[in-house]
Scaffold this motif. Structure first.
Motif, PDB file in Angstrom:
ATOM      1  N   ARG A 184     -84.147  45.942 -37.972  1.00 38.75           N
ATOM      2  CA  ARG A 184     -84.410  46.111 -39.407  1.00 38.75           C
ATOM      3  C   ARG A 184     -83.541  45.236 -40.302  1.00 38.75           C
ATOM      4  O   ARG A 184     -83.937  44.916 -41.415  1.00 38.75           O
ATOM      5  CB  ARG A 184     -84.272  47.574 -39.807  1.00 38.75           C
ATOM      6  CG  ARG A 184     -85.427  48.427 -39.275  1.00 38.75           C
ATOM      7  CD  ARG A 184     -85.270  49.855 -39.668  1.00 38.75           C
ATOM      8  NE  ARG A 184     -84.130  50.399 -38.907  1.00 38.75           N
ATOM      9  CZ  ARG A 184     -83.714  51.642 -38.963  1.00 38.75           C
ATOM     10  NH1 ARG A 184     -84.307  52.493 -39.769  1.00 38.75           N
ATOM     11  NH2 ARG A 184     -82.705  52.050 -38.234  1.00 38.75           N
ATOM     12  N   GLN A 185     -82.370  44.832 -39.835  1.00 37.21           N
ATOM     13  CA  GLN A 185     -81.512  43.952 -40.634  1.00 37.21           C
ATOM     14  C   GLN A 185     -81.726  42.483 -40.292  1.00 37.21           C
ATOM     15  O   GLN A 185     -81.153  41.605 -40.935  1.00 37.21           O
ATOM     16  CB  GLN A 185     -80.050  44.309 -40.425  1.00 37.21           C
ATOM     17  CG  GLN A 185     -79.677  45.670 -40.977  1.00 37.21           C
ATOM     18  CD  GLN A 185     -78.197  45.942 -40.759  1.00 37.21           C
ATOM     19  OE1 GLN A 185     -77.365  45.042 -40.807  1.00 37.21           O
ATOM     20  NE2 GLN A 185     -77.873  47.199 -40.505  1.00 37.21           N
TER      21      GLN A 185
ATOM     22  N   SER B 170     -79.067  40.210 -34.496  1.00 32.78           N
ATOM     23  CA  SER B 170     -80.019  41.174 -35.060  1.00 32.78           C
ATOM     24  C   SER B 170     -79.518  41.755 -36.372  1.00 32.78           C
ATOM     25  O   SER B 170     -80.305  42.327 -37.128  1.00 32.78           O
ATOM     26  CB  SER B 170     -80.304  42.296 -34.054  1.00 32.78           C
ATOM     27  OG  SER B 170     -79.160  43.129 -33.909  1.00 32.78           O
ATOM     28  N   ALA B 171     -78.214  41.605 -36.641  1.00 37.44           N
ATOM     29  CA  ALA B 171     -77.670  42.241 -37.842  1.00 37.44           C
ATOM     30  C   ALA B 171     -76.570  41.451 -38.541  1.00 37.44           C
ATOM     31  O   ALA B 171     -75.998  41.939 -39.501  1.00 37.44           O
ATOM     32  CB  ALA B 171     -77.132  43.624 -37.478  1.00 37.44           C
ATOM     33  N   ASP B 172     -76.262  40.238 -38.074  1.00 34.20           N
ATOM     34  CA  ASP B 172     -75.119  39.516 -38.650  1.00 34.20           C
ATOM     35  C   ASP B 172     -75.492  38.485 -39.707  1.00 34.20           C
ATOM     36  O   ASP B 172     -74.665  37.690 -40.120  1.00 34.20           O
ATOM     37  CB  ASP B 172     -74.306  38.857 -37.534  1.00 34.20           C
ATOM     38  CG  ASP B 172     -75.034  37.704 -36.856  1.00 34.20           C
ATOM     39  OD1 ASP B 172     -76.186  37.394 -37.228  1.00 34.20           O
ATOM     40  OD2 ASP B 172     -74.436  37.102 -35.927  1.00 34.20           O
ATOM     41  N   GLY B 173     -76.734  38.488 -40.146  1.00 35.94           N
ATOM     42  CA  GLY B 173     -77.154  37.522 -41.163  1.00 35.94           C
ATOM     43  C   GLY B 173     -77.794  36.270 -40.590  1.00 35.94           C
ATOM     44  O   GLY B 173     -78.228  35.399 -41.344  1.00 35.94           O
TER      45      GLY B 173
ATOM     46  N   THR C 206     -78.107  34.347 -20.352  1.00 35.86           N
ATOM     47  CA  THR C 206     -76.835  34.766 -19.770  1.00 35.86           C
ATOM     48  C   THR C 206     -76.337  35.987 -20.535  1.00 35.86           C
ATOM     49  O   THR C 206     -76.862  36.330 -21.608  1.00 35.86           O
ATOM     50  CB  THR C 206     -75.793  33.640 -19.891  1.00 35.86           C
ATOM     51  OG1 THR C 206     -75.521  33.427 -21.292  1.00 35.86           O
ATOM     52  CG2 THR C 206     -76.278  32.343 -19.244  1.00 35.86           C
ATOM     53  N   ALA C 207     -75.302  36.615 -20.021  1.00 36.59           N
ATOM     54  CA  ALA C 207     -74.714  37.775 -20.706  1.00 36.59           C
ATOM     55  C   ALA C 207     -74.210  37.371 -22.096  1.00 36.59           C
ATOM     56  O   ALA C 207     -74.387  38.119 -23.068  1.00 36.59           O
ATOM     57  CB  ALA C 207     -73.579  38.365 -19.873  1.00 36.59           C
ATOM     58  N   ALA C 208     -73.630  36.200 -22.214  1.00 34.71           N
ATOM     59  CA  ALA C 208     -73.133  35.731 -23.509  1.00 34.71           C
ATOM     60  C   ALA C 208     -74.294  35.501 -24.485  1.00 34.71           C
ATOM     61  O   ALA C 208     -74.190  35.824 -25.676  1.00 34.71           O
ATOM     62  CB  ALA C 208     -72.328  34.444 -23.334  1.00 34.71           C
ATOM     63  N   GLN C 209     -75.392  34.959 -23.988  1.00 35.33           N
ATOM     64  CA  GLN C 209     -76.558  34.744 -24.846  1.00 35.33           C
ATOM     65  C   GLN C 209     -77.174  36.070 -25.285  1.00 35.33           C
ATOM     66  O   GLN C 209     -77.614  36.216 -26.423  1.00 35.33           O
ATOM     67  CB  GLN C 209     -77.594  33.879 -24.127  1.00 35.33           C
ATOM     68  CG  GLN C 209     -77.143  32.448 -23.951  1.00 35.33           C
ATOM     69  CD  GLN C 209     -78.049  31.672 -23.009  1.00 35.33           C
ATOM     70  OE1 GLN C 209     -78.535  32.195 -22.004  1.00 35.33           O
ATOM     71  NE2 GLN C 209     -78.272  30.400 -23.341  1.00 35.33           N
ATOM     72  N   MET C 210     -77.199  37.047 -24.390  1.00 41.79           N
ATOM     73  CA  MET C 210     -77.707  38.384 -24.744  1.00 41.79           C
ATOM     74  C   MET C 210     -76.833  38.996 -25.837  1.00 41.79           C
ATOM     75  O   MET C 210     -77.339  39.576 -26.794  1.00 41.79           O
ATOM     76  CB  MET C 210     -77.713  39.313 -23.532  1.00 41.79           C
ATOM     77  CG  MET C 210     -78.810  39.020 -22.563  1.00 41.79           C
ATOM     78  SD  MET C 210     -80.409  39.499 -23.229  1.00 41.79           S
ATOM     79  CE  MET C 210     -81.340  39.395 -21.735  1.00 41.79           C
ATOM     80  N   ALA C 211     -75.523  38.859 -25.675  1.00 37.16           N
ATOM     81  CA  ALA C 211     -74.608  39.401 -26.681  1.00 37.16           C
ATOM     82  C   ALA C 211     -74.830  38.708 -28.024  1.00 37.16           C
ATOM     83  O   ALA C 211     -74.822  39.352 -29.076  1.00 37.16           O
ATOM     84  CB  ALA C 211     -73.160  39.244 -26.221  1.00 37.16           C
ATOM     85  N   ARG C 212     -75.056  37.406 -27.985  1.00 41.01           N
ATOM     86  CA  ARG C 212     -75.308  36.654 -29.224  1.00 41.01           C
ATOM     87  C   ARG C 212     -76.614  37.111 -29.871  1.00 41.01           C
ATOM     88  O   ARG C 212     -76.701  37.277 -31.093  1.00 41.01           O
ATOM     89  CB  ARG C 212     -75.359  35.147 -28.937  1.00 41.01           C
ATOM     90  CG  ARG C 212     -75.647  34.294 -30.136  1.00 41.01           C
ATOM     91  CD  ARG C 212     -74.488  34.360 -31.141  1.00 41.01           C
ATOM     92  NE  ARG C 212     -74.881  33.716 -32.365  1.00 41.01           N
ATOM     93  CZ  ARG C 212     -75.036  34.364 -33.543  1.00 41.01           C
ATOM     94  NH1 ARG C 212     -74.805  35.642 -33.637  1.00 41.01           N
ATOM     95  NH2 ARG C 212     -75.410  33.698 -34.602  1.00 41.01           N
ATOM     96  N   ALA C 213     -77.659  37.337 -29.074  1.00 39.63           N
ATOM     97  CA  ALA C 213     -78.939  37.811 -29.607  1.00 39.63           C
ATOM     98  C   ALA C 213     -78.774  39.193 -30.231  1.00 39.63           C
ATOM     99  O   ALA C 213     -79.321  39.458 -31.311  1.00 39.63           O
ATOM    100  CB  ALA C 213     -79.990  37.835 -28.501  1.00 39.63           C
ATOM    101  N   GLN C 214     -78.026  40.066 -29.575  1.00 39.34           N
ATOM    102  CA  GLN C 214     -77.780  41.397 -30.139  1.00 39.34           C
ATOM    103  C   GLN C 214     -77.042  41.295 -31.470  1.00 39.34           C
ATOM    104  O   GLN C 214     -77.408  41.946 -32.444  1.00 39.34           O
ATOM    105  CB  GLN C 214     -76.987  42.263 -29.156  1.00 39.34           C
ATOM    106  CG  GLN C 214     -77.798  42.687 -27.958  1.00 39.34           C
ATOM    107  CD  GLN C 214     -76.962  43.388 -26.896  1.00 39.34           C
ATOM    108  OE1 GLN C 214     -75.747  43.258 -26.842  1.00 39.34           O
ATOM    109  NE2 GLN C 214     -77.639  44.129 -26.031  1.00 39.34           N
ATOM    110  N   ALA C 215     -76.028  40.449 -31.518  1.00 32.02           N
ATOM    111  CA  ALA C 215     -75.272  40.267 -32.760  1.00 32.02           C
ATOM    112  C   ALA C 215     -76.160  39.682 -33.859  1.00 32.02           C
ATOM    113  O   ALA C 215     -76.077  40.079 -35.018  1.00 32.02           O
ATOM    114  CB  ALA C 215     -74.063  39.366 -32.510  1.00 32.02           C
TER     115      ALA C 215
END
Length: 166
Positions: A121-122, A92-95, A81-90
Motif C-alpha cells: 500500500r505504500q 515496498s515502503a521506503d519511497g 538473492t537474499a539481499a535482493q529479496m531484502a531490498r525488494a521488501q524495503a
C-alpha cells in the motif's frame, strides 16, 4: 503508444487478405510448448500477459492475413538473492519507485515466496500501459502512475511522483 491497439490504428486499414504476417513474441516459462495459440500451424503458445498480441493476431486473421509466430525470448520469474529479496521488501515502503513494463513482472514479483506477506500500500510505481496500471493497483500498490514507455515520458512521470504531484 507502443502497443498492439496503437499499431493496428496505423496498419489496420491496409489490405491484409492473403498476406503473411510474422509475429515476434516471447513465451512464458509456465506456458506449455504443446499449447496452440490460435489453431494456426506453428503458433506460439498463449502467455497470460499477451492480450495485445493475441488481440492483434485476431485482427489480422479477421482481415484475412496468414500468421506465423516466432518465439525469440522466454520470460521467467526472477531468481533473487537474499539481499535482493531484502531490498525488494524495503522498496515496498521506503519511497522507491518501481517501473513495470509488463503485467507479468508484477505477477512474478508477487509470486516470490519471500514477498508473499508484503504490504504494497505504500509502494509507488510507474507502469507503461493501462493494463499494467490495473495489474499493479489490483496487487495493492498504493500509487501507480501511467506513463508512455518513451524515456522522456518515464523521466517526467518519475519527477512528478517524486514531487508528490502524480
Amino acid at each position: 503508444q507502443f502497443d498492439s491497439e496503437a499499431l493496428w490504428q496505423v496498419v489496420g486499414q491496409r489490405h491484409w487478405q492473403g498476406r503473411r504476417v510474422l509475429i515476434v513474441r516471447g513465451d512464458s516459462a509456465a506456458t506449455s510448448p504443446a499449447a496452440d495459440g490460435f489453431g494456426v500451424a506453428g503458433a506460439t503458445p498463449r502467455s497470460p500477459d499477451s492480450p495485445g498480441r493475441d488481440w492483434i493476431s485476431r485482427q489480422w486473421q479477421a482481415a484475412g492475413a496468414q500468421l506465423d509466430f516466432l518465439r525469440v525470448y522466454q520470460r521467467r520469474p526472477p531468481r533473487l538473492t537474499a539481499a535482493q529479496m531484502a531490498r525488494a521488501q524495503a522498496a515496498s515502503a521506503d519511497g522507491s519507485v518501481w517501473l513495470f513494463s509488463s503485467s507479468e513482472a508484477v505477477a512474478n514479483l508477487l509470486a516470490l515466496p519471500a514477498l508473499s506477506g508484503v504490504d504494497w500500500r505504500q509502494a509507488r510505481a510507474v507502469a507503461t500501459h493501462p493494463r499494467i496500471v490495473e495489474t499493479a493497483r489490483a496487487a495493492g500498490w498504493g500509487v501507480v502512475v501511467a506513463s508512455r514507455p518513451a524515456l522522456k515520458d518515464v523521466n517526467d512521470t518519475l519527477r512528478s511522483i517524486e514531487s508528490g504531484q502524480p
